[in-house]
Structure formats: C-alpha cells, structure tokens
Design a protein around this motif. Structure first.
Motif, mmCIF file in Angstrom:
data_model
loop_
_atom_site.group_PDB
_atom_site.id
_atom_site.type_symbol
_atom_site.label_atom_id
_atom_site.label_comp_id
_atom_site.label_asym_id
_atom_site.label_seq_id
_atom_site.Cartn_x
_atom_site.Cartn_y
_atom_site.Cartn_z
ATOM 1 N N ARG A 7 0.835 -1.203 0.000
ATOM 2 C CA ARG A 7 0.000 0.000 0.000
ATOM 3 C C ARG A 7 0.864 1.245 0.000
ATOM 4 O O ARG A 7 0.635 2.188 -0.763
ATOM 5 N N LEU A 45 -7.025 2.003 -7.249
ATOM 6 C CA LEU A 45 -6.151 2.473 -6.179
ATOM 7 C C LEU A 45 -6.165 3.983 -6.042
ATOM 8 O O LEU A 45 -5.960 4.518 -4.958
ATOM 9 N N HIS A 47 -8.735 5.856 -6.206
ATOM 10 C CA HIS A 47 -9.876 6.142 -5.341
ATOM 11 C C HIS A 47 -9.645 5.613 -3.928
ATOM 12 O O HIS A 47 -10.063 6.231 -2.954
ATOM 13 N N TYR A 48 -8.926 4.499 -3.820
ATOM 14 C CA TYR A 48 -8.610 3.931 -2.512
ATOM 15 C C TYR A 48 -7.816 4.928 -1.668
ATOM 16 O O TYR A 48 -7.995 5.008 -0.460
#
Length: 79
Positions: A7, A45, A47-48
């Motif tokens: 991440r 990702l 938007h994540y």
C-alpha cells in the motif's frame, strides 16, 4: 512484501506520478486514469487513496516541501 508495504509503495508511486504529471500538464487535465496509467497500478487504487484531488493536493505539498528543503529557504508562507 507485506500488505502495508505494498500500500505504501503504491501510494508513493501515485504521488510521484502526480508530481511528474503536474510538471507537464495543468491539474485540470490530470485524470485518475492518467495517474493509474503513469504509475502502472490499478485505477481503483487512485480512489482507494482518496481520489485524484487528494493525491494532487498531497503531490503539491510534497513538491513544495522538496523545494523548500532543497533551498533551505521558505519563499512563500500562507498567512
């Protein structure tokens, strides 16, 4: 690589891509798909990590911090 590391590296890659795009095109022309394509990550990702606007704001902050850190002088300060 641990999930947290993945991440973090994905977010770093997105922020780096946003900074690079901002040096080439105006922010109004940067899209979430541009960011994903430039980074080589899944579009979701973007938007994540809070969406295009949040990533662009963070990228701007990083660019300003880098500039100030490199020069050692604050050239502009918000009042």
């Amino acid at each position: 690589m641990a999930p947290g590391e993945t991440r973090a590296s994905s977010k770093t890659a997105l922020l780096d891509a946003a900074a690079q795009l901002l040096t080439r095109i105006p922010p109004t022309e940067v899209s979430a798909r541009n960011l994903a394509r430039e980074t080589g990550v899944n579009y979701g990702l973007v938007h994540y990590f809070g969406g295009k606007d949040r990533l662009l704001a963070e990228a701007y902050e990083r660019l300003v911090r880098r500039f100030v850190d490199d020069s050692g002088t604050v050239l502009w300060r918000a009042s």
